[in-house]
Write a protein that holds these residues in place. Structure first.
Motif, PDB file in Angstrom:
ATOM      1  N   ALA A   1       0.838  -1.196   0.036  1.00 52.84           N
ATOM      2  CA  ALA A   1       0.139   0.068  -0.045  1.00 52.84           C
ATOM      3  C   ALA A   1       0.843   1.288  -0.025  1.00 52.84           C
ATOM      4  CB  ALA A   1      -1.008   0.126   1.160  1.00 52.84           C
ATOM      5  N   ILE A   2       1.844   1.327   0.750  1.00 54.10           N
ATOM      6  CA  ILE A   2       2.629   2.427   0.963  1.00 54.10           C
ATOM      7  C   ILE A   2       3.509   2.692  -0.175  1.00 54.10           C
ATOM      8  CG2 ILE A   2       4.773   3.248   1.962  1.00 54.10           C
ATOM      9  CD1 ILE A   2       3.608   2.010   4.805  1.00 54.10           C
ATOM     10  N   SER A   3       4.000   1.685  -0.806  1.00 56.45           N
ATOM     11  CA  SER A   3       4.952   1.856  -2.110  1.00 56.45           C
ATOM     12  C   SER A   3       3.952   2.219  -3.287  1.00 56.45           C
ATOM     13  CB  SER A   3       5.690   0.619  -2.185  1.00 56.45           C
ATOM     14  OG  SER A   3       4.798  -0.587  -2.651  1.00 56.45           O
ATOM     15  N   SER A   4       2.799   1.527  -3.451  1.00 58.61           N
ATOM     16  CA  SER A   4       1.797   1.803  -4.396  1.00 58.61           C
ATOM     17  C   SER A   4       1.345   3.510  -4.366  1.00 58.61           C
ATOM     18  CB  SER A   4       0.618   1.103  -4.593  1.00 58.61           C
ATOM     19  OG  SER A   4       1.018  -0.261  -4.633  1.00 58.61           O
ATOM     20  N   GLY A   5       0.966   3.704  -2.972  1.00 55.11           N
ATOM     21  CA  GLY A   5       0.533   5.265  -2.936  1.00 55.11           C
ATOM     22  C   GLY A   5       1.554   6.237  -3.006  1.00 55.11           C
ATOM     23  N   VAL A   6       2.772   6.103  -2.806  1.00 56.87           N
ATOM     24  CA  VAL A   6       3.946   6.836  -2.829  1.00 56.87           C
ATOM     25  C   VAL A   6       4.195   7.028  -4.487  1.00 56.87           C
ATOM     26  CG1 VAL A   6       6.325   7.349  -2.413  1.00 56.87           C
ATOM     27  CG2 VAL A   6       4.969   6.610  -0.804  1.00 56.87           C
ATOM     28  N   THR A   7       4.157   5.743  -5.097  1.00 51.76           N
ATOM     29  CA  THR A   7       4.633   5.952  -6.491  1.00 51.76           C
ATOM     30  C   THR A   7       3.370   6.731  -7.340  1.00 51.76           C
ATOM     31  OG1 THR A   7       5.586   3.788  -6.518  1.00 51.76           O
ATOM     32  CG2 THR A   7       4.859   4.540  -8.623  1.00 51.76           C
TER      33      THR A   7
ATOM     34  N   LEU B   1      -3.186   9.297 -14.761  1.00 49.83           N
ATOM     35  CA  LEU B   1      -4.239   8.302 -14.968  1.00 49.83           C
ATOM     36  C   LEU B   1      -3.608   7.027 -13.910  1.00 49.83           C
ATOM     37  CD1 LEU B   1      -5.750   8.144 -18.339  1.00 49.83           C
ATOM     38  CD2 LEU B   1      -6.523   9.089 -16.175  1.00 49.83           C
ATOM     39  N   VAL B   2      -2.477   6.554 -14.181  1.00 51.74           N
ATOM     40  CA  VAL B   2      -1.668   5.466 -13.616  1.00 51.74           C
ATOM     41  C   VAL B   2      -1.526   5.802 -12.233  1.00 51.74           C
ATOM     42  CG1 VAL B   2       0.440   3.914 -13.354  1.00 51.74           C
ATOM     43  CG2 VAL B   2      -0.840   4.400 -15.544  1.00 51.74           C
ATOM     44  N   GLY B   3      -1.020   7.310 -12.088  1.00 54.36           N
ATOM     45  CA  GLY B   3      -1.184   7.465 -10.491  1.00 54.36           C
ATOM     46  C   GLY B   3      -2.202   7.529  -9.743  1.00 54.36           C
ATOM     47  N   LEU B   4      -3.410   8.127 -10.309  1.00 59.63           N
ATOM     48  CA  LEU B   4      -4.393   8.035  -9.691  1.00 59.63           C
ATOM     49  C   LEU B   4      -5.278   6.685  -9.323  1.00 59.63           C
ATOM     50  CD1 LEU B   4      -6.599  10.842 -11.689  1.00 59.63           C
ATOM     51  CD2 LEU B   4      -5.547  11.132  -9.445  1.00 59.63           C
ATOM     52  N   PHE B   5      -5.050   5.771 -10.427  1.00 65.74           N
ATOM     53  CA  PHE B   5      -5.379   4.306 -10.021  1.00 65.74           C
ATOM     54  C   PHE B   5      -4.575   3.829  -8.819  1.00 65.74           C
ATOM     55  CE2 PHE B   5      -3.787  -0.020 -10.520  1.00 65.74           C
ATOM     56  CZ  PHE B   5      -5.035  -0.653 -10.325  1.00 65.74           C
ATOM     57  N   LEU B   6      -3.041   4.088  -8.903  1.00 69.07           N
ATOM     58  CA  LEU B   6      -2.465   3.534  -7.696  1.00 69.07           C
ATOM     59  C   LEU B   6      -2.748   4.128  -6.502  1.00 69.07           C
ATOM     60  CD1 LEU B   6       1.203   3.393  -9.480  1.00 69.07           C
ATOM     61  CD2 LEU B   6      -0.264   1.475  -8.611  1.00 69.07           C
ATOM     62  N   ILE B   7      -3.224   5.385  -6.349  1.00 67.02           N
ATOM     63  CA  ILE B   7      -3.535   6.117  -5.008  1.00 67.02           C
ATOM     64  C   ILE B   7      -5.043   5.362  -4.695  1.00 67.02           C
ATOM     65  CG2 ILE B   7      -4.347   8.010  -4.199  1.00 67.02           C
ATOM     66  CD1 ILE B   7      -2.592   9.780  -6.012  1.00 67.02           C
ATOM     67  N   VAL B   8      -5.803   5.019  -5.470  1.00 69.11           N
ATOM     68  CA  VAL B   8      -7.195   4.230  -5.272  1.00 69.11           C
ATOM     69  C   VAL B   8      -6.585   2.962  -4.701  1.00 69.11           C
ATOM     70  CG1 VAL B   8      -9.073   3.417  -5.916  1.00 69.11           C
ATOM     71  CG2 VAL B   8      -8.548   5.545  -6.516  1.00 69.11           C
ATOM     72  N   PHE B   9      -5.836   2.173  -5.347  1.00 73.90           N
ATOM     73  CA  PHE B   9      -5.302   0.777  -5.119  1.00 73.90           C
ATOM     74  C   PHE B   9      -4.678   0.785  -3.533  1.00 73.90           C
ATOM     75  CE2 PHE B   9      -2.036  -2.411  -5.226  1.00 73.90           C
ATOM     76  CZ  PHE B   9      -2.788  -3.456  -5.411  1.00 73.90           C
ATOM     77  N   SER B  10      -3.855   1.763  -3.334  1.00 75.65           N
ATOM     78  CA  SER B  10      -3.171   1.826  -1.972  1.00 75.65           C
ATOM     79  C   SER B  10      -4.135   1.956  -0.849  1.00 75.65           C
ATOM     80  CB  SER B  10      -2.091   2.984  -2.196  1.00 75.65           C
ATOM     81  OG  SER B  10      -2.657   4.225  -2.054  1.00 75.65           O
ATOM     82  N   ILE B  11      -5.260   2.721  -1.287  1.00 74.45           N
ATOM     83  CA  ILE B  11      -6.137   2.886   0.090  1.00 74.45           C
ATOM     84  C   ILE B  11      -6.686   1.449   0.217  1.00 74.45           C
ATOM     85  CG2 ILE B  11      -8.491   3.853   0.491  1.00 74.45           C
ATOM     86  CD1 ILE B  11      -7.248   6.549  -0.869  1.00 74.45           C
TER      87      ILE B  11
ATOM     88  N   VAL C   1      -7.018 -12.177  -2.387  1.00 76.37           N
ATOM     89  CA  VAL C   1      -7.048 -12.554  -3.691  1.00 76.37           C
ATOM     90  C   VAL C   1      -7.162 -11.570  -4.532  1.00 76.37           C
ATOM     91  CG1 VAL C   1      -7.882 -14.127  -5.284  1.00 76.37           C
ATOM     92  CG2 VAL C   1      -7.628 -14.696  -2.709  1.00 76.37           C
ATOM     93  N   SER C   2      -8.151 -10.483  -4.585  1.00 74.51           N
ATOM     94  CA  SER C   2      -8.294  -9.564  -5.675  1.00 74.51           C
ATOM     95  C   SER C   2      -6.846  -8.776  -5.894  1.00 74.51           C
ATOM     96  CB  SER C   2      -9.567  -8.578  -5.274  1.00 74.51           C
ATOM     97  OG  SER C   2      -9.389  -7.853  -4.097  1.00 74.51           O
ATOM     98  N   ILE C   3      -6.398  -8.404  -4.562  1.00 76.03           N
ATOM     99  CA  ILE C   3      -5.031  -7.583  -4.814  1.00 76.03           C
ATOM    100  C   ILE C   3      -4.207  -8.418  -5.145  1.00 76.03           C
ATOM    101  CG2 ILE C   3      -3.265  -6.773  -3.069  1.00 76.03           C
ATOM    102  CD1 ILE C   3      -5.832  -6.072  -1.114  1.00 76.03           C
ATOM    103  N   ILE C   4      -3.938  -9.646  -4.973  1.00 77.33           N
ATOM    104  CA  ILE C   4      -2.848 -10.354  -5.333  1.00 77.33           C
ATOM    105  C   ILE C   4      -2.939 -10.655  -7.185  1.00 77.33           C
ATOM    106  CG2 ILE C   4      -1.873 -12.904  -5.765  1.00 77.33           C
ATOM    107  CD1 ILE C   4      -2.440 -13.056  -2.830  1.00 77.33           C
ATOM    108  N   TRP C   5      -4.266 -10.789  -7.579  1.00 81.32           N
ATOM    109  CA  TRP C   5      -4.608 -10.664  -9.100  1.00 81.32           C
ATOM    110  C   TRP C   5      -4.306  -9.174  -9.641  1.00 81.32           C
ATOM    111  CZ3 TRP C   5      -4.436 -14.201 -12.404  1.00 81.32           C
ATOM    112  CH2 TRP C   5      -4.365 -15.494 -11.877  1.00 81.32           C
ATOM    113  N   LEU C   6      -4.812  -8.304  -9.069  1.00 80.50           N
ATOM    114  CA  LEU C   6      -4.653  -6.919  -9.425  1.00 80.50           C
ATOM    115  C   LEU C   6      -2.930  -6.880  -9.508  1.00 80.50           C
ATOM    116  CD1 LEU C   6      -7.119  -4.500  -7.708  1.00 80.50           C
ATOM    117  CD2 LEU C   6      -6.869  -5.132 -10.103  1.00 80.50           C
ATOM    118  N   ASP C   7      -2.206  -7.165  -8.768  1.00 76.65           N
ATOM    119  CA  ASP C   7      -0.590  -6.978  -8.718  1.00 76.65           C
ATOM    120  C   ASP C   7      -0.101  -7.965 -10.119  1.00 76.65           C
ATOM    121  OD1 ASP C   7      -0.316  -5.349  -6.549  1.00 76.65           O
ATOM    122  OD2 ASP C   7       0.155  -6.749  -5.255  1.00 76.65           O
ATOM    123  N   ARG C   8      -0.828  -9.101  -9.981  1.00 77.33           N
ATOM    124  CA  ARG C   8      -0.245 -10.069 -11.179  1.00 77.33           C
ATOM    125  C   ARG C   8      -0.594  -9.475 -12.530  1.00 77.33           C
ATOM    126  NH1 ARG C   8      -2.606 -15.733  -8.703  1.00 77.33           N
ATOM    127  NH2 ARG C   8      -1.105 -16.194  -7.439  1.00 77.33           N
TER     128      ARG C   8
END
Length: 123
Positions: A12-18, A43-53, A70-77
């Protein structure tokens, strides 16, 4: 030390900071990648902020909700797969440093997916 909760927090932290960096420095990122538009970075930055939350929220759930993890793992994959596709398909239109950064982030995200999956199996 490397509990599922801690791995999710790191993700979450690495995704949010990115995400924040991509939004804040979208022009710099576009220049670094050798492209003319800032839109993909925003757009990718906004997605990552929402994902990190979403990931951070799940890191604090007791008990864990396996379907959410599992949904987080699949989003990462999917991120890793998409990154590899972008690196291959856009190789001639993105700078070398851009390709290296895409692949480095994909490796990090792949590690997060692997660790989360390994810990989820043990929960």
């Amino acid at each position: 030390m490397f509990t599922l909760s801690n791995i999710l927090k790191i993700n979450a932290i690495s995704s949010g900071v990115t995400g924040l960096l991509l939004v804040e420095f979208s022009k710099f990122s576009a220049t670094l990648f050798g492209i003319d538009t800032q839109v993909p970075f925003i757009l990718v930055g906004l997605f990552l902020i929402v994902f990190s939350i979403f990931v951070m929220y799940n890191a604090f759930q007791k008990p864990f909700r396996p379907k959410q993890i599992v949904s987080i793992i699949w989003l990462d994959r999917l991120w890793v797969i998409a990154s590899l596709l972008v690196a291959v398909l856009c190789y001639s239109s993105i700078s070398t440093i851009g390709i290296v950064l895409i692949l480095a982030v994909a490796a990090w995200v792949g590690l997060m997916a692997y660790l989360q999956n390994a810990k989820l199996i043990r929960v």
